[in-house]
Design an enzyme around this catalytic site. Sequence first.
Site, PDB file in Angstrom:
ATOM      1  CG  HIS A 213      -4.234   0.210   2.647  1.00 25.30           C
ATOM      2  ND1 HIS A 213      -5.293   0.495   3.479  1.00 25.30           N
ATOM      3  CD2 HIS A 213      -4.385   0.994   1.555  1.00 25.30           C
ATOM      4  CE1 HIS A 213      -6.047   1.431   2.922  1.00 25.30           C
ATOM      5  NE2 HIS A 213      -5.521   1.756   1.747  1.00 25.30           N
TER       6      HIS A 213
ATOM      7  CG  HIS B 231      -4.331  -2.272  -2.257  1.00 24.60           C
ATOM      8  ND1 HIS B 231      -5.448  -1.890  -2.967  1.00 24.60           N
ATOM      9  CD2 HIS B 231      -3.596  -1.127  -2.059  1.00 24.60           C
ATOM     10  CE1 HIS B 231      -5.414  -0.583  -3.197  1.00 24.60           C
ATOM     11  NE2 HIS B 231      -4.305  -0.102  -2.650  1.00 24.60           N
TER      12      HIS B 231
ATOM     13  CG  HIS C 228      -0.073   2.804  -4.303  1.00 23.44           C
ATOM     14  ND1 HIS C 228      -0.101   1.512  -4.788  1.00 23.44           N
ATOM     15  CD2 HIS C 228      -1.250   2.990  -3.653  1.00 23.44           C
ATOM     16  CE1 HIS C 228      -1.249   0.949  -4.459  1.00 23.44           C
ATOM     17  NE2 HIS C 228      -1.965   1.811  -3.757  1.00 23.44           N
ATOM     18  CG  ASP C 229      -1.276   2.043  -0.306  1.00 29.58           C
ATOM     19  OD1 ASP C 229      -1.169   3.218   0.093  1.00 29.58           O
ATOM     20  OD2 ASP C 229      -2.320   1.593  -0.822  1.00 29.58           O
TER      21      ASP C 229
ATOM     22  CG  ASP D 156      -5.045   3.690  -4.461  1.00 29.65           C
ATOM     23  OD1 ASP D 156      -4.949   2.522  -4.025  1.00 29.65           O
ATOM     24  OD2 ASP D 156      -4.801   4.699  -3.775  1.00 29.65           O
TER      25      ASP D 156
END
Length: 549
Positions: free
Chosen positions: A279, A283, A319-320, A433
């Site tokens: 992550h 990614h 998003h991460d 994702d």
Amino acid sequence: RLRIFCRTAHPFQLAQYTRAHSFCPRRMGGGASKGLKESPPRTGDAQGDGGAKMQRSQSRKLLESMDKNEAATIDNEVDDGLTPVENAAAIIAKIMQENVRKFGPRTKAALNFTLGVLKLSSGEASSAPQAFKQITRDETHSEVDIEVQDWLRANFTPEAIRPKSDLTATARFRKAGLGVFAAENILSLRKVSAARPANLPFEMDTEEEQKVVAKLEGIDRWDWDIFELESVCKDHVLEVVGWHLLQAWDMPNKFHISHITLHNWLAYVQSSYIDTEYHNATHAADVTQSVHFMLKTAKGKDFLSDVQVLALLLAAMVHDIGHDGCNNLYHKNKVTERAISFNDQSIQENFHAKNIFSQMSQVPEINIFQHFNANQHREMRRMLIELILATDMTKHFTMLTDVRNELDKRGPRAEDWAESQELLMATILHTCDVSNPAKPRPLAIKWTDRVLAEFFKQGDLEREQGLPVSPQCNRHTTSRAASQMGFIRFIIQPTFTVLSQILPTVKTIVLPTIRDNFQYWISIAENQEGIAVGGSFKSASEEEEQPAK
């Protein structure tokens, strides 16, 4: 039957009648044509069995109050074990199912609305999806690794039945929600003067720049290799992809985002990703490129507005952000500060959303929305938060069910999805994702090794701290091949198959790759790991490739 029902027992009257008699909401499960199931009385409920019997008797009383001849025509469709509202919902659903092709648009809409009101009055909660029911420890799927089953249950399903995601349960999906931008005429905002942007958001010598630019070729393709780009600009991979794609979509000009501010924002996002095994910024860059493929090559843009495309690309990038390499289950079991801050609800996803907006509010130099007015900023913030929260894997089956329902109702034409655009946005982001097993084999294998390395690191940490070792995180028992077979079989293939009914390019380009990867992992399991694998890819999957209406 419809005429009799509507004249003698109007749904709103039924709802009022049952509420006036201390109606206790019932859960509804399964298809209406099979009958609606009643949940057991609550412990400590004052009504108890007597209250339930009273509610069940009301359906019979309503029938007895009707004309005898008319009552006889629907007598066999009234279940004494259900409340009046539940019976009404069941009858309407059955009528709609039997006569769906006979009703005009107005009648369909009216019945859909009435059925929705009745279900709401009945306190309907979505039951475990059919796909999840396959993930059980039984003989039917005995070839699926037990640990894989546990991991799928732990990460892709909620621990208890929950209401539908806000992404589809609220009226904010309507196209009018984007009217904030149209009404405020965002394109009339003062333009920011800036020189024409360079190929890259940062300076480097000519030779290095040429290498990076060369690696960006083919970025519209599904088989584009993010690791090739990472090899020449590891510390800037997300900056490069984000800058390149936002320029390709002309977003700085369309929304008057200063190039300097965008550069600062991308630099902050890149630096805020921790260098974990999986992550990390690479990614995020890979997910962003995959979203770009879905929008451009697969023509997902046909369904969306420019502002929605901007929100989707930005959400993919952040998003991460700040992910520490441990999943929500670890934070919940450890009772970490993150878990406490967000009350165990979508812990990491809430943290990611908080991270980016907290910093943008404190540091004007990275606020790419600085030229948005309050309403525009609020709308963009809402979309980004909902998209980031939609990447919580426990929402997977609910989201997939929602998309199937929308496909049944709307079909695959872009113009018919005006009221469900944000559901499609969330589905695209979530699909990208988890898309690693759907990439060409060399890429899929690299991602497999990276994600398992992160899982095992978490498992080691859990063992050291005396916590339960999370599924798929035990380096001594987890099967590399079995983990991928279960993931593809129950998550990847059904998800991409549904999306392919909306974006046909996915069917021709991605689904064959998924099948090939599944067969590859079968061969690895049988030849190297000595695992006997039964069944086939097609029969194992609940999802059939049927064209949408």
